[in-house]
Write a protein that holds these residues in place. Structure first.
Motif, short mmCIF file in Angstrom:
data_model
loop_
_atom_site.label_atom_id
_atom_site.label_comp_id
_atom_site.label_asym_id
_atom_site.label_seq_id
_atom_site.Cartn_x
_atom_site.Cartn_y
_atom_site.Cartn_z
N TYR A 1 19.65 34.81 -22.30
CA TYR A 1 19.57 35.51 -21.01
C TYR A 1 18.17 35.38 -20.41
CZ TYR A 1 19.19 39.45 -17.79
OH TYR A 1 18.94 40.24 -16.69
N GLY B 1 17.39 38.18 -12.65
CA GLY B 1 18.06 38.74 -13.80
C GLY B 1 19.21 39.66 -13.44
N ALA C 1 22.99 39.40 -15.11
CA ALA C 1 23.42 40.50 -15.98
C ALA C 1 24.66 41.19 -15.44
CB ALA C 1 22.28 41.49 -16.14
N ILE D 1 27.73 40.55 -18.23
CA ILE D 1 27.96 41.62 -19.20
C ILE D 1 29.37 42.21 -19.09
CG2 ILE D 1 27.24 43.95 -19.84
CD1 ILE D 1 24.36 43.14 -19.29
N THR E 1 29.54 33.18 -24.29
CA THR E 1 28.46 33.80 -23.51
C THR E 1 27.59 32.74 -22.86
OG1 THR E 1 28.45 35.68 -25.05
CG2 THR E 1 26.54 35.42 -23.61
N ILE F 1 26.86 32.58 -18.93
CA ILE F 1 25.48 32.68 -18.44
C ILE F 1 25.11 31.42 -17.66
CG2 ILE F 1 23.06 32.70 -19.16
CD1 ILE F 1 23.77 34.61 -21.37
#
Length: 282
Positions: A83, A104, A108, A112, A135, A139
């Protein structure tokens, strides 16, 4: 199955030579065509650096992946590292000033909830060997969408700043004036994901599908998992683009310094419009 995998891509000197030739070709073509914003060799250096970094990083990950997937502390640490690198990469691509860390938020906010849904429904088991690649895909998709939406929005605002000021003159808030100009450009960030989903199985066989097939999974199961990943990826990118657009509209992500001349002028003009009563014409 291991023998099939080995014959598909043998890890020997031939692989090294093939990678070197392909990377040299990419660098040479980029340099010869001067595929850089300033028509120089900056992009060629970036291609070379990206190729070398990819090799080093994959070697390092291959060396530690066994520990990461089996360690309770290693898994969250590796996810946080993924991340953090994505945020820094997206932020640097969008803007060079101190607002880069806002990148960010779209990553996120989009990733998430998607990962939480996957784990809650049991579609992805809570094991590192499953959580890490899924993930990483999500991402990566959020990173791409954030960069494209941010760059295109800021470019549209820079080219059409007169229309933003015209909106302010008509009584619009700065956020509303900016978002009306930036929204069409930001929406183009969804096109790569849409094209990938539309052409899956016809033009490309995505990595998750191929990886499961090489691992011995049933083709129908591999297809179902890949379909779920693609749909989740579209949801992640839609959220990332929306949040990025909002941050750009509210001047949290900007190509200028926070107190740059254009932003300051726009704020002064907006305040002046709000304070100056409009006199009706006879």
């Amino acid at each position: 199955m291991s023998s099939a995998s080995t014959s598909l891509l043998p890890v020997d000197a031939n692989l090294g030579w093939a990678l070197a030739v392909l990377l040299a070709t990419a660098v040479a073509v980029t340099a010869t065509a001067r595929l850089s914003p300033d028509q120089g060799f900056g992009r060629a250096r970036e291609v070379l650096t990206a190729g070398v970094r990819a090799a080093v990083q994959l070697i390092a990950v291959s060396a530690v992946i066994g520990w990461v997937v089996s360690s309770r502390s290693g898994l969250p640490a590796f996810l946080i590292l993924m991340y953090g690198v994505a945020v820094r990469t997206a932020g640097r691509r969008i803007t060079a000033n101190g607002s880069w860390w806002w990148a960010g938020m779209p990553i996120a906010v989009s990733v998430i909830p998607a990962i939480a849904l996957l784990l809650a429904t049991g579609l992805v088991p809570p094991h590192g060997i499953a959580v890490i690649p899924i993930t990483g895909i999500l991402i990566g998709g959020a990173l791409t969408a954030t960069v494209l939406a941010g760059r295109q929005s800021l470019s549209a605002l820079a080219q059409r700043h007169g229309e933003v000021e015209a909106g302010l003159a008509l009584g619009m808030t700065e956020r509303d004036a900016r978002i009306e100009i930036a929204r069409p450009a930001a929406s183009d960030a969804l096109l790569p994901g849409l094209d990938q989903t539309r052409t899956v199985g016809l033009v490309t066989l995505p990595g998750a599908f191929v990886g499961m097939l090489l691992g011995g999974a049933d083709p129908l199961v591999a297809g179902a998992v890949q379909l779920f990943v693609l749909i989740a990826l579209m949801a992640v990118q839609a959220v990332a683009v929306t949040v990025t657009l909002e941050l750009v509209a509210r001047c949290h992500i900007t190509s200028e310094q926070p107190d740059g001349p254009r932003a300051t002028r726009a704020r002064r003009f907006s305040v002046h419009r709000r304070r100056t009563p409009v006199t009706p014409q006879p």
